[in-house]
Scaffold this motif. Structure first.
Motif, PDB file in Angstrom:
ATOM      1  N   ASP A  71       0.927  -1.394   0.493  1.00 58.72           N
ATOM      2  CA  ASP A  71      -0.171  -0.274  -0.169  1.00 58.72           C
ATOM      3  C   ASP A  71       0.661   1.543  -0.115  1.00 58.72           C
ATOM      4  N   LYS A 128      -8.291  -0.190  -3.868  1.00 52.63           N
ATOM      5  CA  LYS A 128      -8.849  -0.208  -2.458  1.00 52.63           C
ATOM      6  C   LYS A 128     -10.048   0.247  -2.831  1.00 52.63           C
ATOM      7  N   GLU A 137      -7.457  -7.233  -5.189  1.00 52.59           N
ATOM      8  CA  GLU A 137      -6.322  -6.307  -5.276  1.00 52.59           C
ATOM      9  C   GLU A 137      -5.540  -6.905  -6.024  1.00 52.59           C
TER      10      GLU A 137
END
Length: 376
Positions: free
Chosen positions: A49, A110, A118
């Motif tokens: 992330d 997301k 993802e």
């Protein structure tokens, strides 16, 4: 002001602007390079992330630079745009597809309750960063090696191969050019992460990537440079525009334009110094000399292609159909009008620099990303 310039000077001015945009785009491909390193550098979801968000703050700048590069080519050299984008259709459509899925990936990775998960969108980012960049490199390589097209006296062109540009992947030089850009993008990405991210594990892995990818890149770069200075090119008579083949054309151009040779040499030194700062000096600022060096080398290569009465897009089927800045440009009126618009370019670049500095005022951390409800 621009009305006083000759037609040739205007054509050279616009070729330089396109070279500059091309150089800035290649520098900005650190976004694509970073996307291909996502699974190598991010071992946890939080690390991935962080990497995606470090790139997410810049990906639109890369896309915008690519659009400006294509737009400038369309406006200043419409015949090249028509021949290449209309002829090498499959290659450009594949590149376009690679950039469409990049935008989709950043938007939906997301999103809550996304159907594909993802991993699917991270795969999209990998395809964009690998296939997209390699294909762009192959397309740029054809500026040296040529394409299979014919242009008639009415400036109507057609491609002579049913593969519509895909045959370019069979040329070793084109493939080496594409792979060189791919590994360069990974080097720039590693330097960018070292400068931008405040997570020791990711920075350490980035330095490892820098060590391996630099060796591969240097081998490919040496092959590409050797091929360019030893290959035959095409020149033309500036009065009649008649095209002729010339052995060692680009080596002759380097001798005739020492400022271009100096630009490429200095750019290479800056790139290597940036890599050295990341590897040996443990500095986090290697991205800047490396980035400036990349821009200088790319600009130098474009000037090598377009200046000194050189054909920048040879036709392999009919050399007289080959394109140069003199026979492929827009009209004098068009170039003058656009030249006034180009005075806005420094303002745009200044805006990008201000925005960049604002976004990079502090190094990014995992906690910062987790506290941002709108992160990618």
């Amino acid at each position: 002001m621009f009305e006083k310039l000759s037609y040739l000077t205007l054509q050279e001015y616009w070729w330089f602007l396109i070279a500059l945009l091309g150089g800035l785009f290649v520098f900005m491909t650190f976004v694509q390079g970073g996307q291909t390193l996502l699974w190598r550098l991010g071992k946890t979801e939080a690390e991935r992330d962080l990497i995606v968000n470090a790139l997410g703050r810049k990906w639109e700048l890369t896309f915008t630079t690519l659009v400006m590069f294509g737009g400038a080519l369309f406006a200043a050299f419409p015949l090249f745009y028509a021949v290449s984008f209309g002829g090498a259709y499959y290659v450009w459509m594949a590149i376009l597809f690679c950039f469409i899925i990049q935008a989709v990936a950043y938007e939906y990775r997301k999103k809550p309750n996304n159907v594909f998960g993802e991993r699917t969108y991270e795969l999209f980012l990998f395809i964009n960063g690998s296939l997209g960049i390699i294909l762009i490199g192959i397309a740029l390589g054809t500026l040296f090696t040529g394409g299979h097209f014919v242009v008639n006296e009415n400036h109507l062109s057609h491609w002579t191969r049913p593969t519509y540009g895909l045959e370019a992947v069979l040329n070793p030089f084109n493939v080496a050019f594409g792979l060189m850009l791919f590994f360069l993008s990974q080097i720039l990405a590693a330097l960018y992460f070292i400068d931008t991210i405040d997570e020791e594990a990711i920075v350490t892995r980035s330095r490892q990537v820098l060590k391996v990818e630099s060796l591969i890149f240097l081998a490919l770069f040496a092959y590409v440079v050797y091929s360019i200075v030893t290959m035959s090119g095409y020149g033309y008579d500036p009065q009649t525009l008649e095209v002729h083949k010339e052995s060692f054309k680009f080596l002759h151009n380097l001798k005739a334009m020492p400022f271009v040779a100096g630009m490429i040499l200095l750019g290479t030194v800056l790139l290597l110094s940036g890599i050295g700062m990341g590897l040996f000096a443990k500095s986090d600022k290697g991205i800047w000399p490396a980035g400036l060096g990349v821009v200088m080398v790319v600009v130098g290569l474009f000037l090598l292609l377009g200046y000194n009465h050189t054909v920048f897009y040879p036709s392999l089927d009919d050399p007289q159909s080959s394109l140069s800045i003199q026979n492929a440009s827009g009209s004098r009126y068009t170039l003058i009008a656009m030249s006034y618009v180009s005075l806005m370019v420094p303002l745009v670049l200044g805006y990008i620099i201000v925005v960049w500095r604002a976004m990079n005022r502090h190094k990014m951390t995992i906690q910062e990303v987790e506290n941002d409800p709108h992160h990618y």
